[in-house]
Design an enzyme around this catalytic site. Structure first.
Site, mmCIF file in Angstrom:
data_model
loop_
_atom_site.group_PDB
_atom_site.id
_atom_site.type_symbol
_atom_site.label_atom_id
_atom_site.label_comp_id
_atom_site.label_asym_id
_atom_site.label_seq_id
_atom_site.Cartn_x
_atom_site.Cartn_y
_atom_site.Cartn_z
ATOM 1 N N GLU A 156 -15.088 -25.357 -17.645
ATOM 2 C CA GLU A 156 -16.152 -25.440 -18.382
ATOM 3 C C GLU A 156 -17.047 -25.808 -17.646
ATOM 4 O OE1 GLU A 156 -16.349 -28.373 -21.614
ATOM 5 O OE2 GLU A 156 -14.860 -29.733 -20.824
ATOM 6 N N GLU A 158 -2.245 -22.956 4.345
ATOM 7 C CA GLU A 158 -1.316 -23.064 3.125
ATOM 8 C C GLU A 158 0.065 -23.573 3.638
ATOM 9 O OE1 GLU A 158 -0.986 -18.752 2.096
ATOM 10 O OE2 GLU A 158 -2.735 -19.073 0.576
ATOM 11 N N GLY A 184 0.821 -1.197 0.033
ATOM 12 C CA GLY A 184 -0.128 -0.024 0.002
ATOM 13 C C GLY A 184 0.710 1.221 -0.018
ATOM 14 N N LYS A 209 5.764 -17.496 -0.451
ATOM 15 C CA LYS A 209 4.826 -18.495 -0.128
ATOM 16 C C LYS A 209 4.386 -19.074 -1.512
ATOM 17 C CE LYS A 209 0.684 -17.683 -0.705
ATOM 18 N NZ LYS A 209 -0.131 -17.196 0.051
ATOM 19 N N CYS A 263 4.225 -8.728 1.790
ATOM 20 C CA CYS A 263 3.827 -9.718 0.369
ATOM 21 C C CYS A 263 5.148 -9.995 -0.070
ATOM 22 C CB CYS A 263 3.006 -8.649 -0.305
ATOM 23 S SG CYS A 263 2.662 -9.333 -1.915
ATOM 24 N N HIS A 297 -13.460 -26.382 -24.061
ATOM 25 C CA HIS A 297 -13.370 -27.987 -23.842
ATOM 26 C C HIS A 297 -12.026 -28.541 -24.326
ATOM 27 C CE1 HIS A 297 -15.253 -31.987 -23.272
ATOM 28 N NE2 HIS A 297 -14.689 -32.280 -24.631
ATOM 29 N N TYR A 330 -5.871 -18.783 6.576
ATOM 30 C CA TYR A 330 -5.087 -18.875 5.505
ATOM 31 C C TYR A 330 -3.723 -19.449 5.645
ATOM 32 C CZ TYR A 330 -7.786 -15.438 2.774
ATOM 33 O OH TYR A 330 -9.029 -14.869 1.789
ATOM 34 N N CYS A 343 3.246 -12.954 0.401
ATOM 35 C CA CYS A 343 2.458 -13.791 -0.855
ATOM 36 C C CYS A 343 3.552 -14.403 -1.665
ATOM 37 C CB CYS A 343 1.761 -12.728 -1.648
ATOM 38 S SG CYS A 343 0.762 -11.702 -0.650
ATOM 39 N N THR A 348 -3.025 -7.903 -0.415
ATOM 40 C CA THR A 348 -2.394 -6.897 -1.006
ATOM 41 C C THR A 348 -3.038 -6.097 -2.176
ATOM 42 O OG1 THR A 348 -0.116 -7.953 -0.729
ATOM 43 C CG2 THR A 348 -0.510 -7.006 -3.065
HETATM 44 P P1 NDP Z 1 -6.479 -15.764 9.950
HETATM 45 O O1 NDP Z 1 -7.174 -14.556 10.352
HETATM 46 O O2 NDP Z 1 -6.721 -16.170 8.362
HETATM 47 O O3 NDP Z 1 -6.597 -16.972 10.677
HETATM 48 C C1 NDP Z 1 -5.890 -16.942 12.113
HETATM 49 C C2 NDP Z 1 -6.280 -18.406 12.774
HETATM 50 O O4 NDP Z 1 -5.917 -18.416 14.119
HETATM 51 C C3 NDP Z 1 -7.745 -18.518 12.747
HETATM 52 O O5 NDP Z 1 -8.086 -19.985 12.487
HETATM 53 C C4 NDP Z 1 -8.052 -18.450 14.238
HETATM 54 O O6 NDP Z 1 -9.113 -19.225 14.788
HETATM 55 C C5 NDP Z 1 -6.871 -18.748 14.959
HETATM 56 N N1 NDP Z 1 -6.673 -18.003 16.141
HETATM 57 C C6 NDP Z 1 -6.661 -17.005 16.496
HETATM 58 N N2 NDP Z 1 -6.262 -16.192 17.469
HETATM 59 C C7 NDP Z 1 -5.982 -17.384 18.317
HETATM 60 C C8 NDP Z 1 -5.615 -17.976 19.446
HETATM 61 N N3 NDP Z 1 -5.477 -16.959 20.533
HETATM 62 N N4 NDP Z 1 -5.469 -19.269 19.734
HETATM 63 C C9 NDP Z 1 -5.686 -20.027 18.775
HETATM 64 N N5 NDP Z 1 -5.976 -19.943 17.878
HETATM 65 C C10 NDP Z 1 -6.076 -18.595 17.377
HETATM 66 O O7 NDP Z 1 -4.935 -15.272 9.980
HETATM 67 P P2 NDP Z 1 -3.428 -15.672 9.351
HETATM 68 O O8 NDP Z 1 -2.647 -15.627 10.436
HETATM 69 O O9 NDP Z 1 -3.715 -17.025 8.659
HETATM 70 O O10 NDP Z 1 -3.443 -14.671 7.999
HETATM 71 C C11 NDP Z 1 -3.567 -13.187 8.362
HETATM 72 C C12 NDP Z 1 -4.249 -12.721 7.179
HETATM 73 O O11 NDP Z 1 -3.377 -12.579 6.054
HETATM 74 C C13 NDP Z 1 -5.469 -13.436 6.574
HETATM 75 O O12 NDP Z 1 -6.690 -13.136 7.167
HETATM 76 C C14 NDP Z 1 -5.428 -13.020 5.284
HETATM 77 O O13 NDP Z 1 -6.165 -11.552 5.191
HETATM 78 C C15 NDP Z 1 -3.915 -12.600 4.807
HETATM 79 N N6 NDP Z 1 -3.498 -13.770 3.945
HETATM 80 C C16 NDP Z 1 -4.006 -13.926 2.723
HETATM 81 C C17 NDP Z 1 -3.362 -14.828 1.881
HETATM 82 C C18 NDP Z 1 -3.957 -15.148 0.635
HETATM 83 O O14 NDP Z 1 -4.397 -14.345 0.004
HETATM 84 N N7 NDP Z 1 -3.657 -16.192 -0.070
HETATM 85 C C19 NDP Z 1 -2.342 -15.850 2.463
HETATM 86 C C20 NDP Z 1 -1.864 -15.827 3.808
HETATM 87 C C21 NDP Z 1 -2.431 -14.701 4.447
HETATM 88 P P3 NDP Z 1 -10.719 -18.911 14.698
HETATM 89 O O15 NDP Z 1 -10.992 -19.359 13.208
HETATM 90 O O16 NDP Z 1 -11.256 -19.594 15.818
HETATM 91 O O17 NDP Z 1 -10.679 -17.537 14.997
#
Ligand code: NDP
Length: 452
Positions: free
Chosen positions: A441, A181, A16, A51, A43, A436, A177, A48, A310
């Protein structure tokens, strides 16, 4: 008007910040950008880009296996972590250079160091104070690691890319995420992989059917899931880590990646000097024009608590610069129908609402689903399947959600994202002649309603 050093002073050279700085400079605005760590931000350096490189690397495991059914004899493949890691590092260094040249080429002054806001128009970096008519905070987010005994032994996504040794037994904590991943990536690269998540199904917030399908497919690929459990403690035992879960079980692994969310990167930013108080997640509150409570200070990207993506930060940056420095009418950032992908194995591509959200928002819906073995997996004997799903608002016939799980789902859904954003109807999809033979499709040949 006071004599400022700059028109715009950006703190944070991530997606950004860099986009805002470059586009503003392109309009003749005098801009400087401050960065204390990575040019290009999360990123490019620890997100990104590396990764996706690692995701490509891990897919080869399956490709080598698949090749046999197509007549290829492939000797037992061997994976060398150091080669992947170092090639990745060199590519990131190349990209850092590209970012620096882009900034310099567009006339943006680069300042290295931690920027501390000291007044509504001033930022201190080391001993130096810089002033600007407007400040832009684009400091992004930082991995959040919950507090439990031994949590300091966890890796975050900042460290996982450059590990000195490949962890043969890898544990991922979280169900979002990053966790999903990396569980896929390390499994593909050959680690015995475990994902521990506090909920009963990974990827909360995604379409329920997608969540269940992905979890099953990942299980079939060999990822071990421990659901409905938290990590209570981690102890170091010689060269291993003993991870105790809330059900009392202890798992012995070589590395633990904690992927439990990311919070606004606001530490030591001096926000208290101007009365800006981020919330408990480190997020700075802004109005529709990215302005904080201080009229000369703006913020965008992850640090504002919107979708941490991003392309969202890039779009915000361009909207802000347009609104600040163009004579044209102000634009409003549209956060609807943002397509996104999760690069787990299989990939997820999704745009619009989930079936569950659609049931809340629309009176009547039609859901079309198909689950099939992609043609590529026939001769190879690869058991992986592909899920495709369209969610339609029955009243308008508009496709309001599209969810794909399978090879290159992100590539596929980017195109469908345009159709959903444009508000095209199921009849438009039906009138589109398929390509096809492709998996894609299926999305224009879904005729039977699965559920209403
Ligand atoms: P997310 O918010 O996607 O996931 C966080 C996970 O951690 C959830 O499963 C959550 O559980 C769990 N969690 C949170 N707090 C605790 C805790 N105190 N104890 C145990 N578990 C916990 O965050 P990420 O870190 O995976 O990624 C951050 C962000 O980065 C994403 O939200 C996304 O926007 C971005 N990103 C995007 C990608 C892409 O576009 N491909 C790839 C990687 C990251 P619960 O579900 O129960 O809340």
């Amino acid at each position: 008007m006071p004599n400022y050093d700059f028109d715009l002073l950006v703190i944070g050279a991530g997606s950004g910040g860099v986009r805002a700085a470059r586009t503003a400079a392109g309009r003749g605005v005098k801009v400087a950008i401050i960065e204390d760590r990575y040019w290009g931000g999360t990123c490019v350096n620890v997100g990104c880009v590396p990764k996706k490189l690692y995701s490509y690397a891990s897919h080869f495991a399956e490709d080598f296996k698949d090749a046999a059914g197509y007549g290829w004899t492939v000797s037992e493949p061997e994976f060398d972590w150091a080669t992947l890691r170092d090639n990745q590092r060199n590519e990131i260094l190349r990209l850092n250079g590209v970012y620096n040249r882009l900034l310099e080429g567009s006339g943006v002054q680069r300042i290295e160091g931690r920027g501390v806001v000291i007044s509504a128009h001033e930022v201190q970096v080391g001993e130096q104070i810089y002033s600007a008519e407007r400040l832009l905070i684009a400091t992004g987010s930082w991995p959040y690691i919950p507090d439990f005994p031994g949590s300091e032994l966890c890796l975050s996504s900042n460290e996982v890319f450059n590990l000195p040794e490949f962890p043969k037994r890898f544990l991922v904590y979280g169900g979002g995420y990053i966790a999903t991943e990396f569980a896929s990536i390390f499994k593909g690269l050959g680690a015995e992989t475990t994902q521990v998540y506090r909920g009963d199904k990974i990827l909360r917030g995604f379409d329920e059917e997608v969540r269940g399908f992905v979890q099953e497919e990942m299980q079939q690929h060999g990822v071990n899931f421990f659901l409905g459990r938290e990590i209570l403690r981690i102890d170091k035992h010689l060269n291993a880590l003993a991870v105790t879960l809330s059900d009392g079980r202890t798992l012995e692994v070589d590395a633990v990646l904690c992927a439990t969310g990311r919070r606004g990167n606001v530490e030591n930013l001096g926000l208290e000097n101007v009365g800006i108080k981020p919330n408990s997640l480190g997020e700075i509150s802004i109005d529709a024009n990215f302005c904080t409570q201080v009229p000369s200070i703006y913020a965008l990207g992850d640090v504002t608590g919107g979708p941490q993506l991003t392309p969202v930060a890039l779009a915000e940056a361009m909207t802000l610069v347009h609104n600040l420095y163009s004579e044209e009418e102000n634009r409003v950032m549209d956060y609807s129908n943002i397509a996104t992908a999760v690069f787990c194995h299989p990939n997820i591509g999704t745009v619009g609402v989930s079936e569950e959200e659609a049931r809340k928002v629309y009176k009547n819906i039609r859901v079309y689903t198909t689950c099939f073995k992609p043609m590529r997996n026939t001769l190879s004997g690869n058991p992986s399947r592909c899920l495709m799903k369209l969610v339609v608002d029955a009243a308008s016939d508009k496709v309001v959600g599209c969810h794909v799980v399978g090879p290159d789902a992100g590539e596929l859904v980017q195109g469908i994202g345009i159709a959903v954003k444009a508000g095209l109807t199921k009849a438009d999809f039906d009138a589109t002649i398929g390509i096809h033979p492709t998996s894609a499709e299926e999305l224009v040949t879904l005729r039977s309603v699965t559920r209403t």
